[in-house]
Scaffold this motif. Structure first.
Motif, PDB file in Angstrom:
ATOM      1  N   GLU A   5       0.836  -1.205   0.000  1.00 58.56           N
ATOM      2  CA  GLU A   5       0.000   0.000   0.000  1.00 58.56           C
ATOM      3  C   GLU A   5       0.870   1.255   0.000  1.00 58.56           C
ATOM      4  N   LEU A   6       1.892   1.245   0.841  1.00 60.08           N
ATOM      5  CA  LEU A   6       2.788   2.404   0.898  1.00 60.08           C
ATOM      6  C   LEU A   6       3.484   2.610  -0.437  1.00 60.08           C
ATOM      7  N   ALA A   7       3.958   1.526  -1.034  1.00 60.23           N
ATOM      8  CA  ALA A   7       4.621   1.632  -2.331  1.00 60.23           C
ATOM      9  C   ALA A   7       3.677   2.243  -3.362  1.00 60.23           C
ATOM     10  N   ASP A   8       2.428   1.777  -3.404  1.00 60.83           N
ATOM     11  CA  ASP A   8       1.450   2.313  -4.356  1.00 60.83           C
ATOM     12  C   ASP A   8       1.171   3.785  -4.103  1.00 60.83           C
ATOM     13  N   GLN A   9       0.918   4.130  -2.850  1.00 62.55           N
ATOM     14  CA  GLN A   9       0.550   5.512  -2.528  1.00 62.55           C
ATOM     15  C   GLN A   9       1.712   6.489  -2.713  1.00 62.55           C
ATOM     16  N   ALA A  10       2.914   6.028  -2.440  1.00 63.21           N
ATOM     17  CA  ALA A  10       4.086   6.908  -2.553  1.00 63.21           C
ATOM     18  C   ALA A  10       4.685   6.901  -3.954  1.00 63.21           C
ATOM     19  N   GLY A  11       4.266   5.938  -4.784  1.00 61.96           N
ATOM     20  CA  GLY A  11       4.779   5.875  -6.148  1.00 61.96           C
ATOM     21  C   GLY A  11       6.196   5.339  -6.239  1.00 61.96           C
ATOM     22  N   VAL A  12       6.553   4.419  -5.351  1.00 61.53           N
ATOM     23  CA  VAL A  12       7.883   3.810  -5.369  1.00 61.53           C
ATOM     24  C   VAL A  12       7.739   2.295  -5.354  1.00 61.53           C
ATOM     25  N   SER A  13       8.836   1.613  -5.549  1.00 60.60           N
ATOM     26  CA  SER A  13       8.803   0.151  -5.519  1.00 60.60           C
ATOM     27  C   SER A  13       8.926  -0.360  -4.087  1.00 60.60           C
ATOM     28  N   VAL A  14       8.450  -1.565  -3.879  1.00 60.38           N
ATOM     29  CA  VAL A  14       8.619  -2.232  -2.587  1.00 60.38           C
ATOM     30  C   VAL A  14      10.108  -2.376  -2.282  1.00 60.38           C
ATOM     31  N   ARG A  15      10.887  -2.651  -3.305  1.00 63.33           N
ATOM     32  CA  ARG A  15      12.339  -2.778  -3.139  1.00 63.33           C
ATOM     33  C   ARG A  15      12.944  -1.482  -2.595  1.00 63.33           C
ATOM     34  N   SER A  16      12.479  -0.338  -3.100  1.00 65.23           N
ATOM     35  CA  SER A  16      12.974   0.946  -2.599  1.00 65.23           C
ATOM     36  C   SER A  16      12.658   1.110  -1.120  1.00 65.23           C
ATOM     37  N   LEU A  17      11.463   0.738  -0.721  1.00 64.80           N
ATOM     38  CA  LEU A  17      11.081   0.868   0.686  1.00 64.80           C
ATOM     39  C   LEU A  17      11.968   0.000   1.578  1.00 64.80           C
ATOM     40  N   ARG A  18      12.254  -1.188   1.129  1.00 61.15           N
ATOM     41  CA  ARG A  18      13.150  -2.060   1.897  1.00 61.15           C
ATOM     42  C   ARG A  18      14.543  -1.436   1.992  1.00 61.15           C
ATOM     43  N   TYR A  19      15.012  -0.856   0.908  1.00 62.59           N
ATOM     44  CA  TYR A  19      16.311  -0.186   0.907  1.00 62.59           C
ATOM     45  C   TYR A  19      16.299   0.992   1.881  1.00 62.59           C
ATOM     46  N   TYR A  20      15.231   1.781   1.864  1.00 62.75           N
ATOM     47  CA  TYR A  20      15.146   2.917   2.784  1.00 62.75           C
ATOM     48  C   TYR A  20      15.232   2.451   4.231  1.00 62.75           C
ATOM     49  N   GLU A  21      14.610   1.330   4.528  1.00 64.66           N
ATOM     50  CA  GLU A  21      14.707   0.786   5.888  1.00 64.66           C
ATOM     51  C   GLU A  21      16.139   0.376   6.210  1.00 64.66           C
ATOM     52  N   GLN A  22      16.793  -0.286   5.272  1.00 64.71           N
ATOM     53  CA  GLN A  22      18.183  -0.719   5.488  1.00 64.71           C
ATOM     54  C   GLN A  22      19.094   0.475   5.747  1.00 64.71           C
ATOM     55  N   GLN A  23      18.797   1.595   5.094  1.00 59.52           N
ATOM     56  CA  GLN A  23      19.613   2.795   5.232  1.00 59.52           C
ATOM     57  C   GLN A  23      19.254   3.617   6.470  1.00 59.52           C
ATOM     58  N   GLY A  24      18.201   3.209   7.184  1.00 55.84           N
ATOM     59  CA  GLY A  24      17.778   3.949   8.371  1.00 55.84           C
ATOM     60  C   GLY A  24      16.924   5.162   8.065  1.00 55.84           C
ATOM     61  N   LEU A  25      16.371   5.219   6.850  1.00 51.26           N
ATOM     62  CA  LEU A  25      15.562   6.361   6.426  1.00 51.26           C
ATOM     63  C   LEU A  25      14.080   6.193   6.771  1.00 51.26           C
ATOM     64  N   LEU A  26      13.653   4.975   6.979  1.00 56.73           N
ATOM     65  CA  LEU A  26      12.237   4.668   7.153  1.00 56.73           C
ATOM     66  C   LEU A  26      12.111   3.563   8.194  1.00 56.73           C
TER      67      LEU A  26
END
Length: 120
Positions: A5-26
């Motif tokens: 849902e977040l990926a759809d609403q934000a217009g990014v890939s699920v992979r990007s969201l996982r990366y943001y978490e790994q980087q400490g951004l999300l």
């Protein structure tokens, strides 16, 4: 909200969201089944992260700046970093504007002399 849902609403890939978490951004929490759950403001945060990446900021700089956005609290060193990044963006804007202006000159020249077609 869940990761899809977040990926759809934000217009990014699920992979990007996982990366943001790994980087400490999300941040997310996990359900007992291990699924990620994001808080209310996650869409806006992801969009800000995207804007900062698009402006050329590396993830380590974004990590340093996001607490300022989240809490509204800024230390002197954070303020200096924010100003430095803003100045760097301004410089890139000036450089892009100069490149655009040169291209405008080429376009004007082409319109004056005409377009030569390949093979003629």
């Amino acid at each position: 909200m869940r990761i899809g849902e977040l990926a759809d609403q934000a217009g990014v890939s699920v992979r990007s969201l996982r990366y943001y978490e790994q980087q400490g951004l999300l941040d997310s929490t996990r359900t007992p089944g291990g699924q990620r759950i994001y808080e209310e403001g996650a869409v806006e945060r992801v969009q800000l992260i995207q804007q900062l990446y698009a402006a050329g900021l590396p993830s380590h700089a974004i990590v340093d700046l996001l607490p300022c956005v989240s809490t509204g609290m800024v230390t002197g060193s954070m303020y200096d970093k924010i100003r430095h990044e803003r100045d760097a963006i301004d410089q890139r804007i000036r450089e892009l504007a100069a490149a655009r202006d040169k291209l405008d000159g080429v376009i004007e020249h082409v319109l004056r002399v005409g377009i030569h077609h390949d093979g003629q």
